[in-house]
Design a protein around this motif. Sequence first.
Motif, mmCIF file in Angstrom:
data_model
loop_
_atom_site.group_PDB
_atom_site.id
_atom_site.type_symbol
_atom_site.label_atom_id
_atom_site.label_comp_id
_atom_site.label_asym_id
_atom_site.label_seq_id
_atom_site.Cartn_x
_atom_site.Cartn_y
_atom_site.Cartn_z
ATOM 1 N N SER A 90 0.837 -1.207 0.000
ATOM 2 C CA SER A 90 0.000 0.000 0.000
ATOM 3 C C SER A 90 0.866 1.248 0.000
ATOM 4 C CB SER A 90 -0.873 0.069 1.253
ATOM 5 O OG SER A 90 -1.745 -0.975 1.290
ATOM 6 N N GLU A 91 1.909 1.238 0.851
ATOM 7 C CA GLU A 91 2.803 2.401 0.895
ATOM 8 C C GLU A 91 3.451 2.638 -0.470
ATOM 9 O OE1 GLU A 91 5.618 2.191 4.140
ATOM 10 O OE2 GLU A 91 4.026 1.958 5.628
ATOM 11 N N LYS A 92 3.645 1.559 -1.223
ATOM 12 C CA LYS A 92 4.256 1.658 -2.552
ATOM 13 C C LYS A 92 3.210 1.974 -3.634
ATOM 14 C CE LYS A 92 8.588 0.601 -2.023
ATOM 15 N NZ LYS A 92 9.679 1.305 -2.632
ATOM 16 N N GLY A 93 1.967 2.228 -3.208
ATOM 17 C CA GLY A 93 0.932 2.636 -4.144
ATOM 18 C C GLY A 93 0.238 1.480 -4.863
ATOM 19 N N ARG A 94 0.437 0.246 -4.423
ATOM 20 C CA ARG A 94 -0.239 -0.875 -5.070
ATOM 21 C C ARG A 94 -1.699 -0.936 -4.610
ATOM 22 N NH1 ARG A 94 4.223 -0.391 -6.626
ATOM 23 N NH2 ARG A 94 5.677 -2.015 -7.266
ATOM 24 N N ILE A 95 -2.559 -1.393 -5.506
ATOM 25 C CA ILE A 95 -3.964 -1.586 -5.140
ATOM 26 C C ILE A 95 -4.116 -3.008 -4.610
ATOM 27 C CG2 ILE A 95 -6.334 -1.639 -6.045
ATOM 28 C CD1 ILE A 95 -5.498 0.662 -7.808
ATOM 29 N N LEU A 96 -4.621 -3.149 -3.389
ATOM 30 C CA LEU A 96 -4.708 -4.482 -2.789
ATOM 31 C C LEU A 96 -5.803 -5.304 -3.475
ATOM 32 C CD1 LEU A 96 -4.130 -3.568 0.963
ATOM 33 C CD2 LEU A 96 -2.467 -4.196 -0.797
ATOM 34 N N ALA A 97 -5.513 -6.592 -3.674
ATOM 35 C CA ALA A 97 -6.406 -7.428 -4.487
ATOM 36 C C ALA A 97 -6.847 -8.671 -3.703
ATOM 37 C CB ALA A 97 -5.666 -7.842 -5.753
ATOM 38 N N PHE A 98 -7.662 -9.496 -4.339
ATOM 39 C CA PHE A 98 -8.073 -10.772 -3.754
ATOM 40 C C PHE A 98 -7.246 -11.905 -4.349
ATOM 41 C CE2 PHE A 98 -11.872 -8.244 -3.008
ATOM 42 C CZ PHE A 98 -12.097 -8.541 -1.672
ATOM 43 N N TYR A 99 -6.978 -12.913 -3.524
ATOM 44 C CA TYR A 99 -6.214 -14.061 -4.035
ATOM 45 C C TYR A 99 -6.500 -15.293 -3.176
ATOM 46 C CZ TYR A 99 -3.326 -11.826 -0.465
ATOM 47 O OH TYR A 99 -2.915 -11.191 0.682
ATOM 48 N N ASP A 100 -6.214 -16.432 -3.763
ATOM 49 C CA ASP A 100 -6.257 -17.696 -3.010
ATOM 50 C C ASP A 100 -4.821 -18.094 -2.736
ATOM 51 O OD1 ASP A 100 -9.052 -17.901 -3.194
ATOM 52 O OD2 ASP A 100 -8.875 -18.709 -5.232
ATOM 53 N N LEU A 101 -4.507 -18.294 -1.468
ATOM 54 C CA LEU A 101 -3.131 -18.617 -1.076
ATOM 55 C C LEU A 101 -3.090 -20.037 -0.505
ATOM 56 C CD1 LEU A 101 -0.730 -16.227 0.765
ATOM 57 C CD2 LEU A 101 -1.016 -18.546 1.600
ATOM 58 N N LYS A 102 -2.180 -20.830 -1.002
ATOM 59 C CA LYS A 102 -2.132 -22.234 -0.595
ATOM 60 C C LYS A 102 -0.720 -22.619 -0.144
ATOM 61 C CE LYS A 102 -3.828 -26.599 -1.993
ATOM 62 N NZ LYS A 102 -3.941 -27.582 -2.961
ATOM 63 N N VAL A 103 -0.623 -23.246 1.012
ATOM 64 C CA VAL A 103 0.688 -23.636 1.548
ATOM 65 C C VAL A 103 0.811 -25.152 1.582
ATOM 66 C CG1 VAL A 103 2.246 -23.492 3.548
ATOM 67 C CG2 VAL A 103 0.657 -21.625 3.085
ATOM 68 N N THR A 104 1.902 -25.672 1.035
ATOM 69 C CA THR A 104 2.214 -27.096 1.242
ATOM 70 C C THR A 104 3.587 -27.179 1.889
ATOM 71 O OG1 THR A 104 2.979 -27.137 -1.037
ATOM 72 C CG2 THR A 104 0.843 -28.090 -0.631
ATOM 73 N N SER A 105 3.788 -28.199 2.712
ATOM 74 C CA SER A 105 5.004 -28.217 3.532
ATOM 75 C C SER A 105 5.657 -29.586 3.617
ATOM 76 C CB SER A 105 4.645 -27.761 4.947
ATOM 77 O OG SER A 105 5.742 -27.949 5.809
ATOM 78 N N PHE A 134 3.406 -11.256 -6.389
ATOM 79 C CA PHE A 134 2.006 -10.932 -6.689
ATOM 80 C C PHE A 134 1.810 -9.422 -6.879
ATOM 81 C CE2 PHE A 134 -2.465 -10.232 -5.430
ATOM 82 C CZ PHE A 134 -3.088 -11.098 -6.321
ATOM 83 N N TYR A 135 2.444 -8.644 -5.990
ATOM 84 C CA TYR A 135 2.295 -7.179 -6.070
ATOM 85 C C TYR A 135 3.461 -6.510 -6.797
ATOM 86 C CZ TYR A 135 -1.659 -7.383 -2.830
ATOM 87 O OH TYR A 135 -2.874 -7.628 -2.247
ATOM 88 N N ASP A 136 4.357 -7.330 -7.356
ATOM 89 C CA ASP A 136 5.464 -6.801 -8.144
ATOM 90 C C ASP A 136 6.276 -5.756 -7.370
ATOM 91 O OD1 ASP A 136 6.971 -6.732 -10.344
ATOM 92 O OD2 ASP A 136 5.609 -5.564 -11.597
#
Length: 360
Positions: A90-105, A134-136
């Motif tokens: 946000s501080e870098k001016g990115r627009i926050l988005a929706f995503y599905d995040l998946k963790v495997t371990s 994701f936010y580059d």
Amino acid sequence: MIEVSVPGKLYIAGEYAVVEPGHPAVIVAVDQFITVKIETARKNGTIHSQQYSDLPIRWTRRNGELVLDHRENPFHYILEAIRLTEKYASEKGRILAFYDLKVTSELDNSNGRKYGLGSSGAVTVATVKALNFFYDLEMDEMTIFKISALAHLAVQGNGSCGDIAASAFGGWIAFSTFDHEWVIKKQKEWPLSHLLFEDWPELTITKLKTPKNLRLLIGWTGSPASTSDLVDQVNQSKEEKNRAYQQFLADSKQCVQALIDAFVAEDVLMIKKMILKNRALLGELSQITGVMIETPALKELCELAIACGGAAKSSGAGGGDCGIVIADQRTGILPLMSAWEKAEITPLPLHVYHYQGGAQ
Ligand code: PMV
Ligand code: MG
């Protein structure tokens, strides 16, 4: 889809002293991974972690009330890593988005821990790295370390963040932690991007080359240990025994510095000597604090390795988990493997993990 894999870690030397700023440890990244995948979503996002749905949630009782130990729950590390990386985005001016995040371990099992290879540190780094793509955000290794360290400290409260450094940088590293009080104070005063841009007092992370003739062996005792509990226990008694503790800190610093110099000089004999010296110093810390670092199984693991020509010690907080052995490439390992097998110590076939072309 974005997919990021981050390695687990093992402490080689400097444990406990490394919790204090300016005291070095040597840590290594190993080839067992946590993977975070992110896919763009619409309107709603999801977080799914193999570490969560497959794991029991630990709780304890305080003043009669049931409380969850957040430090043992991987989900909190993921959430904190998301919160801080999105603050930075946000501080870098990115627009926050929706995503599905998946963790495997590969670092956890159904008991919540596997070999003590640092799953909470690795999942924090993996989440930050995935959102970096994701936010580059174009973060370098040090920025990834700093955001992950802030997320980790917000959940765990204690610890050096050496595991974070190993997961973020890969390979062998020499690490000294930052002045935690300074960072916490500045975190309240400055925007996150300013704090990440500044040098943090006392923090050093230096990559070490693997000495040519060095062989690293890892043995697992089969019993899990809780780093945060062990560090709490040492913290409790160190104030009472302040003089002896200060001596331990000074001795550990000298020993690990000599170990780092021996890495640079590729002097395996000196590396072995300093591993044994560090083992003895951790033995003294146990005497001072009454905390059992080298369990009977770790003692046996070490003694068998030393009898076979290696230099061995417990890894990390001890109390179970793994022991490490440094040997010369020319030392045959079969006698040790069969001696360990008889003693019910499991050799772990892990390798040091190096990122290809930087942390990305
Ligand atoms: O047990 P491990 O591998 O998580 O290592 C803990 C190392 C300590 O120095 C005892 C604590 C720390 O945070 O550095
Ligand atoms: Mg451990």
